[in-house]
Design an enzyme around this catalytic site. Structure first.
Site, PDB file in Angstrom:
ATOM      1  N   CYS A 203      -0.111  -4.013 -21.796  1.00 35.54           N
ATOM      2  CA  CYS A 203       1.302  -4.270 -21.235  1.00 35.54           C
ATOM      3  C   CYS A 203       1.929  -2.793 -20.740  1.00 35.54           C
ATOM      4  O   CYS A 203       2.437  -2.868 -19.683  1.00 35.54           O
ATOM      5  CB  CYS A 203       2.150  -4.572 -22.494  1.00 35.54           C
ATOM      6  SG  CYS A 203       1.600  -6.269 -22.904  1.00 35.54           S
TER       7      CYS A 203
ATOM      8  N   ALA B  24       0.557  11.767 -31.449  1.00 33.67           N
ATOM      9  CA  ALA B  24      -0.374  12.366 -30.090  1.00 33.67           C
ATOM     10  C   ALA B  24      -1.640  11.876 -30.217  1.00 33.67           C
ATOM     11  O   ALA B  24      -2.268  11.590 -31.114  1.00 33.67           O
ATOM     12  CB  ALA B  24      -0.371  13.805 -30.285  1.00 33.67           C
ATOM     13  N   GLY B  25      -2.397  11.826 -29.069  1.00 34.14           N
ATOM     14  CA  GLY B  25      -3.923  11.198 -29.116  1.00 34.14           C
ATOM     15  C   GLY B  25      -4.534  11.193 -27.479  1.00 34.14           C
ATOM     16  O   GLY B  25      -4.143  12.150 -26.676  1.00 34.14           O
TER      17      GLY B  25
ATOM     18  N   THR C 100       7.185 -11.282 -18.952  1.00 32.95           N
ATOM     19  CA  THR C 100       7.740  -9.785 -18.576  1.00 32.95           C
ATOM     20  C   THR C 100       7.872 -10.182 -17.106  1.00 32.95           C
ATOM     21  O   THR C 100       6.794 -10.156 -16.284  1.00 32.95           O
ATOM     22  CB  THR C 100       6.900  -8.923 -18.774  1.00 32.95           C
ATOM     23  OG1 THR C 100       7.042  -8.601 -20.505  1.00 32.95           O
ATOM     24  CG2 THR C 100       7.576  -7.731 -18.487  1.00 32.95           C
TER      25      THR C 100
ATOM     26  N   VAL D 210       1.353 -13.930 -26.176  1.00 33.97           N
ATOM     27  CA  VAL D 210       2.711 -14.258 -26.423  1.00 33.97           C
ATOM     28  C   VAL D 210       2.677 -15.817 -26.745  1.00 33.97           C
ATOM     29  O   VAL D 210       3.490 -16.121 -27.795  1.00 33.97           O
ATOM     30  CB  VAL D 210       3.646 -13.906 -25.502  1.00 33.97           C
ATOM     31  CG1 VAL D 210       5.044 -14.418 -25.849  1.00 33.97           C
ATOM     32  CG2 VAL D 210       3.666 -12.435 -25.223  1.00 33.97           C
TER      33      VAL D 210
ATOM     34  N   GLU E 198       0.001  -6.318 -29.949  1.00 34.23           N
ATOM     35  CA  GLU E 198      -1.215  -6.768 -30.395  1.00 34.23           C
ATOM     36  C   GLU E 198      -1.731  -6.162 -31.791  1.00 34.23           C
ATOM     37  O   GLU E 198      -1.107  -5.205 -31.904  1.00 34.23           O
ATOM     38  CB  GLU E 198      -2.297  -6.407 -29.233  1.00 34.23           C
ATOM     39  CG  GLU E 198      -2.068  -7.466 -28.072  1.00 34.23           C
ATOM     40  CD  GLU E 198      -3.098  -7.280 -27.126  1.00 34.23           C
ATOM     41  OE1 GLU E 198      -4.221  -6.760 -27.483  1.00 34.23           O
ATOM     42  OE2 GLU E 198      -2.893  -7.579 -26.008  1.00 34.23           O
TER      43      GLU E 198
ATOM     44  N   LYS F  11       0.758  -1.295 -17.155  1.00 30.48           N
ATOM     45  CA  LYS F  11       0.836  -2.501 -16.219  1.00 30.48           C
ATOM     46  C   LYS F  11       2.547  -2.628 -15.894  1.00 30.48           C
ATOM     47  O   LYS F  11       2.906  -2.528 -14.887  1.00 30.48           O
ATOM     48  CB  LYS F  11       0.484  -3.736 -16.631  1.00 30.48           C
ATOM     49  CG  LYS F  11       0.939  -4.855 -15.750  1.00 30.48           C
ATOM     50  CD  LYS F  11       0.599  -6.212 -16.576  1.00 30.48           C
ATOM     51  CE  LYS F  11       1.820  -6.580 -17.249  1.00 30.48           C
ATOM     52  NZ  LYS F  11       2.448  -7.968 -17.467  1.00 30.48           N
TER      53      LYS F  11
ATOM     54  N   ASN G 207       9.907  -0.667 -22.914  1.00 31.13           N
ATOM     55  CA  ASN G 207       8.501  -0.115 -22.832  1.00 31.13           C
ATOM     56  C   ASN G 207       8.186   1.015 -22.080  1.00 31.13           C
ATOM     57  O   ASN G 207       7.476   1.947 -22.454  1.00 31.13           O
ATOM     58  CB  ASN G 207       7.894  -1.285 -21.755  1.00 31.13           C
ATOM     59  CG  ASN G 207       7.125  -2.397 -22.771  1.00 31.13           C
ATOM     60  OD1 ASN G 207       7.328  -2.382 -24.031  1.00 31.13           O
ATOM     61  ND2 ASN G 207       6.388  -3.100 -22.353  1.00 31.13           N
TER      62      ASN G 207
ATOM     63  N   LEU H 120       5.344   8.769 -31.736  1.00 32.38           N
ATOM     64  CA  LEU H 120       5.286  10.139 -31.733  1.00 32.38           C
ATOM     65  C   LEU H 120       3.717  10.644 -32.049  1.00 32.38           C
ATOM     66  O   LEU H 120       3.581  11.767 -32.510  1.00 32.38           O
ATOM     67  CB  LEU H 120       6.269  11.059 -32.311  1.00 32.38           C
ATOM     68  CG  LEU H 120       7.568  11.199 -31.559  1.00 32.38           C
ATOM     69  CD1 LEU H 120       8.401  12.114 -32.511  1.00 32.38           C
ATOM     70  CD2 LEU H 120       7.583  11.641 -30.199  1.00 32.38           C
TER      71      LEU H 120
END
Ligand code: UDX
Length: 445
Positions: free
Chosen positions: A272, A264-265, A125, A12, A162, A275, A219, A262
């Protein structure tokens, strides 16, 4: 034009500093790590981010961006200071505010002798309440000054991803400004309007804690979308000819839902999302509130890597002594970051089962080696990675992998079995000449 300082040379901090400098501001970046500072000073970013190296070099060459290891230098030579230091979490999930506290103390010291109004903007954050209850008293005490009178205080959460950090900084969807008082918010809003030169996105102003909350809630919502679709995907696999990609495409056309996030994986990762979700859960516990949804999202995510390993085990009849090719080590494409990467979770599970592994990533091998050491063999190309293996798991959707043809798999692998964890190959094409299994793809009849 205001003079700007940025504290913290991470994703950032460095990206914001470079974008401000490239836009004509005089910027001084403060990073206390001497090695990192040297990298930045000589225009070699300490991490990979598309376009960053070129822009960094440009801004260093013209002298718009200077680098220092001392906060005093940075604060004294600017009117606005952005604080973008790291806020890791402790093993219990609570936030570690050491860097925020240290930088606030040094910013306060630096402000002590300064004349004129200075605005401090927190970009890290931080748990709701931190800017008001931690940053403010430290700066006031160390500077001997009063917020609202001698200096301003604001909180502007960042939403950059990122791999597209510069693009996201230059074209954000919205700017959220948390303000201690009206004047702080106005100074920051004017700076944003000046930076975006008539093309500013919507700017929403609120109090400090609300802005801190926006970041965590955003997030958490993104992670909820991912875990949600992963559960739908796992269900699709139990049916015949139901494909989660089609389901997500159709769901996403509903404007209330939207197609983004959306996919999927193998689950979400990176420095981030996980965490921040853990910190949010811990924060809600501190307030005596049980956040059932957030906890479920995290659990589903942790299981998703194992799910992919189970698919491989089912197809291979066990994993012991099987040689498996892993395509992708970074937590997402266009970055060399392997922090909390789902690929590393998959690798650790496979190693536990006694599989032997060969891995390839266009950018992240060096960073992965720091975590995995030589437990894995590293290939120097995707094709080399596939050679003589029993199964290939796609863990990151790099563009380079999309160019692999069905023949590359069938000719190079010992047993051509493709486990597509990121849905980058068309099952209609690849399924014809390979044993093809994918997250969220029900078996053909
Ligand atoms: C995230 C937030 O998007 C950003 O706003 C915040 O400032 C920092 O955290 P980042 O971690 O860089 O950004 O990447 P992101 O694109 O959000 O992806 C995070 C993870 O989710 C990756 O592992 C990605 O592969 C995964 N993901 C994302 C999915 O599995 N499915 C999706 O549909 C989207």
């Amino acid at each position: 034009m205001k003079k700007i300082s940025v504290i913290g040379g991470g994703h950032v901090g460095l990206v914001s500093a470079v974008c401000f400098a490239n836009s004509g501001y005089d910027v001084i970046l403060c990073e206390r790590d001497i090695e990192k500072t040297e990298h930045i000073r000589t225009a070699r970013p300490p991490f990979f981010e598309p376009s960053l190296e070129v822009l960094l070099k440009k801004t260093i060459d013209v002298g718009r961006l200077r680098v220092s290891t001392r906060i005093k230098d940075a604060v004294s030579n600017s009117e606005v200071t952005f604080v973008a230091v790291e806020t890791p979490i402790k093993p219990d999930g609570s936030i570690d505010l050491t860097s925020i506290e240290t930088s606030s103390a040094e910013t306060g010291e630096a402000l002590r002798g300064e004349e004129g109004y200075h605005l401090v903007v927190i970009r890290s954050t931080v748990i709701p309440g931190t800017t008001e209850n931690v940053v403010r008293p430290i700066i006031e005490k160390r500077s001997g000054k009063r917020v609202g009178e001698d200096f301003g205080l604001a909180m502007q959460p960042e939403f950059l991803r990122e791999g597209s950090a510069i693009e996201d900084t230059l074209n954000p969807n919205r700017i959220v400004i948390g303000e201690y008082d009206k004047r702080s918010g106005e100074v920051l809003e004017r700076l944003c309007l000046d930076f975006y030169r008539g093309k500013a996105p919507p700017i929403i102003r609120m109090n400090l804690a609300s802005a801190e909350m926006v970041k965590y809630a955003s997030n958490a919502f993104l992670t909820m979308k991912i875990s949600f679709i992963n559960q739908v995907a796992n269900l699709c696999e139990k049916m015949k000819e139901v494909d989660v990609v089609k389901v997500a495409d159709a769901m996403g056309l509903d404007e209330r839902i939207g197609r983004k996030f959306l996919n999927a994986g193998v689950g979400f990762g990176g420095p981030c999302l996980g965490k921040d979700l853990r910190a949010f859960i811990n924060f809600s516990c501190q307030l005596g509130y049980t956040s059932e949804i957030f906890e479920a999202v995290l659990n589903v995510n942790e299981r998703q890597a194992r799910h992919v390993v189970d698919l491989a085990a089912r197809e291979l009849g066990g994993l012991k002594a099987k040689t498996i090719a892993i395509l992708g080590l970074s937590f997402k494409p266009n970055t060399d970051d392997v922090k909390d990467s789902p690929s590393i979770r998959i690798i650790n599970e496979l190693l536990k089962e006694g599989a032997s592994l060969v891995a390839y990533d266009p950018r992240a091998i060096e960073n992965a080696r720091l975590i995995l050491g030589e437990k894995v063999r590293y290939a120097s190309s995707a094709l080399e990675c596939l050679s003589d293996t029993d199964c290939c798991i796609v863990a990151t959707e790099w563009d380079e992998f999309k160019r692999l043809s069905p023949q590359d798999f069938s000719e190079l692998m010992r047993k051509p079995l493709l486990i597509n964890g990121r849905r980058i190959f068309d099952p209609g094409v690849y399924g014809k000449s390979l044993r093809y299994v994918a997250v969220g793809l029900g078996a053909s009849r």
